[in-house]
Design an enzyme around this catalytic site. Structure first.
Site, PDB file in Angstrom:
ATOM      1  N   TYR A 104      -2.081   0.417  10.319  1.00 52.96           N
ATOM      2  CA  TYR A 104      -2.540  -0.682   9.017  1.00 52.96           C
ATOM      3  C   TYR A 104      -0.896  -0.394   8.677  1.00 52.96           C
ATOM      4  CZ  TYR A 104      -3.155  -0.871   4.227  1.00 52.96           C
ATOM      5  OH  TYR A 104      -3.800  -1.593   2.733  1.00 52.96           O
TER       6      TYR A 104
ATOM      7  N   THR B 287       0.466  -1.299   0.329  1.00 51.27           N
ATOM      8  CA  THR B 287       0.223  -0.411  -0.088  1.00 51.27           C
ATOM      9  C   THR B 287       1.079   1.351   0.000  1.00 51.27           C
ATOM     10  OG1 THR B 287      -0.893   1.536   1.608  1.00 51.27           O
ATOM     11  CG2 THR B 287       0.257  -0.054   2.676  1.00 51.27           C
TER      12      THR B 287
END
Ligand code: UDP
Length: 334
Positions: free
Chosen positions: A150, A126
């Site tokens: 995250y 990501t």
């Protein structure tokens, strides 16, 4: 070639499973269905495509037994790894959940690969691994300083993958997604999160006339219209990049990492305007304060993926909104 798709019952995993089967790969899905859906697996298993659907194993990455069974049952040759928790806000409140599931789960997966002689993995990383941008567009040399658990969990996995290559010759491609949007153009699968936190599905859900306003988070950012700018990459284009990444590894490509984005950004207000134009509806809007942790601008430099994988995003933001709207209308009960 038998490919294990972890998280294949989820949004991006299911689109990639379709793209793999479309390209002639045989696919097995491994998913604990904590956020994925059995209906999605049923759809994948019912598709008539050049590659076969080998089967589904409901299993958890935290169980070595589940993983062993999947590698044995399906005679796996390569892995595409999507199974992860992915909500930034939740990761700030419950970091242990993210480190345990995402990091430990991936460590188990990599050890399962070693045990079964599987040497190739394409991993769903990501742009959140970069953290607050120091410059845009963001290329792959941008420092990786994630600002939430995250992003940290995904960065830790990237580091582990480098070490597993060095120690065991396990080769990986890490694809760092920017904002993924849209749905399968055949309407077979789409974005189905509970709760939904993403921009485009949330705008579209507010077209259904149940009085639910779309909440716009922050109009005082230092951007052209005061709202955040993001780089929206179409999910079918993204899936195409995954198939290319696997082929790259099959052809002897080294461990590497690539940004997946379009090199251009749209503001929240622009996306909202496009949704009104495409749906032909006036969408109820409430302007709210900023959502904590949102950087003002995130745009990818995708040159490396173009040069090395020969990847080129083909679909415009309007295409993503159109397919997402088709999916939302057909699946309102979600
Ligand atoms: N956003 C918004 N309302 C929503 C969801 C998102 O205004 O209901 C904004 C959010 O603040 C951000 C952009 O839309 O500026 C993209 O958010 P999303 O959650 O889709 O992706 P992110 O960039 O956080 O990965």
């Amino acid at each position: 070639m038998n490919v294990l798709v972890t998280g294949g019952a989820g949004y991006i995993g299911s689109h990639c499973a379709l793209a793999l089967m479309q390209s002639g790969y045989d696919v097995a899905v491994f998913d604990n269905l904590s956020t994925g859906h059995q209906e999605t697996v049923d759809t994948l298993s019912g598709c008539n495509l050049p590659g076969r659907f080998l089967g589904f194993q409901k299993g958890d990455l935290l169980s070595m037994e589940d993983l062993d069974r999947a590698f044995k049952t399906f005679q796996i040759d390569a892995v595409m790894h999507f199974a992860a928790f992915s909500q930034v806000a939740e990761s700030m409140k419950d970091p242990g959940k993210y480190y345990r599931n995402n990091v430990l789960g991936t460590l188990n997966l990599l050890d399962g690969m070693r045990a079964h002689g599987v040497k190739k993995i394409v991993f769903s990383s990501t742009a959140a691994t970069y953290g607050e941008p120091e410059y845009t567009p963001i290329d792959e040399n941008h420092p990786q300083n994630p600002i939430n658990p995250y992003g940290s969990s995904k960065l830790m996995i990237e580091r582990i993958m480098d070490d597993y290559d060095m120690a065991y010759g396990l080769r990986s491609v890490r694809l760092r997604y920017f904002n993924v949007a849209g749905a399968d153009s055949g309407g077979r699968v789409g974005e189905w999160h509970e709760p939904e936190t993403h921009l485009i599905p949330n705008i579209l859900k507010s077209t259904f006339g149940d009085g639910k306003e779309f909440s716009m988070f922050g109009t005082d950012y230092p951007t052209r219209d005061g709202t955040c700018i993001r780089d929206y990459v179409n999910v079918e284009d993204l899936a195409d990049a995954h198939v290319r990444a696997l082929k790259y590894l099959e052809n002897g490509g080294e461990t590497d990492f690539f940004n997946l984005g379009t090199n251009s950004g749209s503001s929240v207000k622009e996306v909202f305007g496009s949704c009104e134009r495409i749906t032909g509806k006036a969408i109820p809007l409430r302007v709210c304060g900023r959502r904590p942790g949102d950087p003002a601008v995130l745009i990818a430099d995708n040159k490396k993926a173009k040069e090395t994988l020969g990847w080129q995003p083909e679909r415009a933001l309007d295409d993503s909104i159109r397919t997402a709207y088709g999916w939302e209308k057909a699946n309102k009960q979600h």
